[in-house]
Scaffold this motif. Structure first.
Motif, short mmCIF file in Angstrom:
data_model
loop_
_atom_site.label_atom_id
_atom_site.label_comp_id
_atom_site.label_asym_id
_atom_site.label_seq_id
_atom_site.Cartn_x
_atom_site.Cartn_y
_atom_site.Cartn_z
N CYS A 15 13.96 10.34 -9.31
CA CYS A 15 15.21 11.36 -9.03
C CYS A 15 16.23 10.61 -8.06
O CYS A 15 15.54 9.80 -7.22
N LEU A 17 17.34 12.45 -5.76
CA LEU A 17 17.35 13.51 -4.70
C LEU A 17 16.16 13.58 -4.03
O LEU A 17 15.16 13.28 -4.70
N LYS A 18 16.12 14.05 -2.89
CA LYS A 18 14.68 14.42 -2.17
C LYS A 18 14.90 15.77 -1.50
O LYS A 18 15.00 15.99 -0.46
N CYS A 19 14.89 16.83 -2.54
CA CYS A 19 15.24 18.07 -2.13
C CYS A 19 13.71 18.46 -1.45
O CYS A 19 12.81 18.14 -1.40
N CYS A 22 10.76 19.93 -2.89
CA CYS A 22 10.12 19.17 -4.16
C CYS A 22 9.20 18.00 -3.85
O CYS A 22 9.36 17.53 -2.80
N PHE A 24 9.59 15.19 -4.81
CA PHE A 24 10.38 13.92 -4.29
C PHE A 24 10.56 13.75 -3.10
O PHE A 24 11.15 12.79 -2.57
N ALA A 69 10.10 17.81 -14.50
CA ALA A 69 9.74 17.49 -13.14
C ALA A 69 10.61 16.56 -12.39
O ALA A 69 10.59 16.32 -11.17
N ASN A 98 20.08 18.27 -11.48
CA ASN A 98 20.88 18.40 -10.20
C ASN A 98 22.53 18.27 -10.44
O ASN A 98 23.23 18.36 -9.46
N ARG A 134 19.29 20.12 -0.67
CA ARG A 134 19.28 19.02 -1.83
C ARG A 134 19.83 17.76 -1.05
O ARG A 134 20.96 17.09 -1.26
S1 SF4 Z 1 14.63 19.53 -7.23
FE1 SF4 Z 1 15.35 18.17 -8.71
S2 SF4 Z 1 17.05 16.96 -7.65
FE2 SF4 Z 1 15.67 17.94 -6.20
S3 SF4 Z 1 14.16 16.36 -5.68
FE3 SF4 Z 1 13.16 17.63 -7.10
S4 SF4 Z 1 13.73 16.67 -9.06
FE4 SF4 Z 1 15.12 15.99 -7.66
#
Ligand code: SF4
Ligand SMILES: C[S@@+](CC[C@H](N)C(=O)[O-])C[C@H]1O[C@@H](n2cnc3c(N)ncnc32)[C@H](O)[C@@H]1O
Length: 375
Positions: A15, A17-19, A22, A24, A69, A98, A134
């Motif tokens: 991804c 981003l690192k929300c 999440c 990530f 995911a 996103n 986000r």
């Molecule tokens: S919610 Fe979506 S945009 Fe945000 S980190 Fe997770 S996968 Fe990435």
């Protein structure tokens, strides 16, 4: 040809981003069992493998999600992927995103290849809230991407893609839910999807959970937002349960009015009856009708499965997977009430709809899992 299948893929394991809520936020790349298997160095699904999957599954699919995911639009050959998917005329071709990697060329390709729905995840409606969640997205970039998509649709005179806004409700955006209907309508969305934040592997979402709040207050707020959204012409693609038996109207006329409203809102739909029927007959609605394909080519019988895959792309084809011993064991276990693998203890088996709608109290999921939008 009949189209009984719902296919969910991830085009990449990464991804941009690192929300905060999440997986990530604590990992650069997702890994799926078997952990020693990969079909690309960078975690992307090779286009040639996607082409094989599409040829196998898409002609029989009524719905295909190009992400689950991870972030689909960062696939370096995303436009080629869309062009391949378009060959099969899937009635519901969609993906969550996103949106931030959108370019004019990608927007044009989304329209040209008849993507049905783009589901943009937007968890805040002020610069401050959005950017806190986000990370490291920029609010201005999001607004520019929304404009880009709207312009591509407008310029081609196309009705698609529809825009859905996904909102994950948590402590950090507690007050923003009320702003969702107005924001969605102002940006040309036709649907909203609201879900509670849920436990996720590798992330401490504890501080974000709303499960310590008064359920009546949460439900009242959800009800107000649902009604306001429907009043503005928005469909509720997915929405937490906000009614209890006690608060449901009594009397024939009031019950009929409620039912009609729910149908208009999209909360009661044929799709759910179908799932309820398959669940009743087969013990679960998913295996045999859902194929979930991870970026390492592993095929799972549903989105919650975390045991051994039932097959692998590119070496296995759908014929072998559908007729194979792993899927047969799963189906047999469900039919006989002796579930195997992840089915044993799965919370989804007991629910009648594809979307498991969470009440405030049930946001404490028994098991952490990858957060996805399974539709
Ligand atoms: S919610 Fe979506 S945009 Fe945000 S980190 Fe997770 S996968 Fe990435
Ligand atoms: C994991 S993302 C992948 C697709 C894309 N990157 C996006 O953000 O839409 C899919 C959806 O899961 C939601 N999500 C992420 N973490 C979550 C969590 N802990 N609980 C509930 N939903 C979550 C995201 O907000 C997003 O709408």
């Amino acid at each position: 040809m009949p189209r009984p299948l719902n296919v969910i893929l991830d085009l990449t394991a990464r991804c941009n981003l690192k929300c905060v809520m999440c997986h990530f936020s604590s990992a650069d790349r997702l890994v799926f069992p078997p952990f020693d298997r990969s079909i690309s160095d960078d975690g992307t699904l090779p286009v040639e493998v996607f082409e094989r999957i599409a040829a196998d599954l898409f002609p029989r699919a009524w719905r295909v999600a190009l992400a689950c995911a991870a972030e689909p639009m960062i696939h370096p050959r995303f436009r080629e992927i869309l062009a391949i998917a378009a060959r099969y005329g899937v009635p519901d071709l969609w993906f969550p995103t996103n949106l931030l990697a959108l370019t004019p060329a990608t927007a044009a390709s989304i329209v040209e290849n008849r993507v049905t729905t783009v589901a943009a995840s937007i968890d805040g409606f002020t610069k401050d809230t959005y950017e806190k969640i986000r990370v490291p997205a920029k609010w201005e970039r999001l607004l520019a991407c929304l404009d880009l998509l709207a312009a591509a649709r407008r310029e081609s005179g196309s009705k698609t893609p529809r825009l859905r806004i996904i909102f994950t409700w948590m402590k950090s955006n507690r007050g923003d839910l009320a702003l969702l209907p107005e924001f969605a309508a102002a940006h040309g969305a036709s649907e909203i999807d609201v879900r509670f934040v849920s436990p996720t592997e590798g992330v401490d979402v504890g501080p974000q959970l709303l499960s310590d709040e008064d359920p009546e207050a949460l439900n009242a707020e959800l009800a107000a937002v649902a009604h306001e959204a429907v009043r503005r012409g928005l469909r509720l693609a997915s929405f937490p349960q906000f009614e209890s038996r006690a608060t449901r109207p009594r009397g024939l006329a009031a019950r009929a009015a409620r039912r009609l409203w729910r149908m208009r809102a999209g909360l009661d739909r044929l799709e759910y009856l179908r799932y309820a029927w398959y669940r009743r007959v087969n013990g679960c609605a998913y295996p045999g009708r859902n194929y979930v394909i991870r970026p390492n080519g592993a095929v799972h019988p549903c989105n919650y499965w975390n045991a051994d895959p039932i097959g692998f792309y590119p070496q296995d084809g759908i014929g072998a997977i559908a007729a194979g011993a792993p899927l047969a064991r799963i189906l047999e276990g469900l039919r006989t009430g002796r579930p195997v693998g992840t089915c044993d203890g799965c919370q989804e088996r007991g629910f009648t709809t594809m979307y498991r709608l969470r009440s405030g109290a049930s946001t404490r999921a028994a098991t952490a899992r990858l957060p996805t939008h399974p539709g």
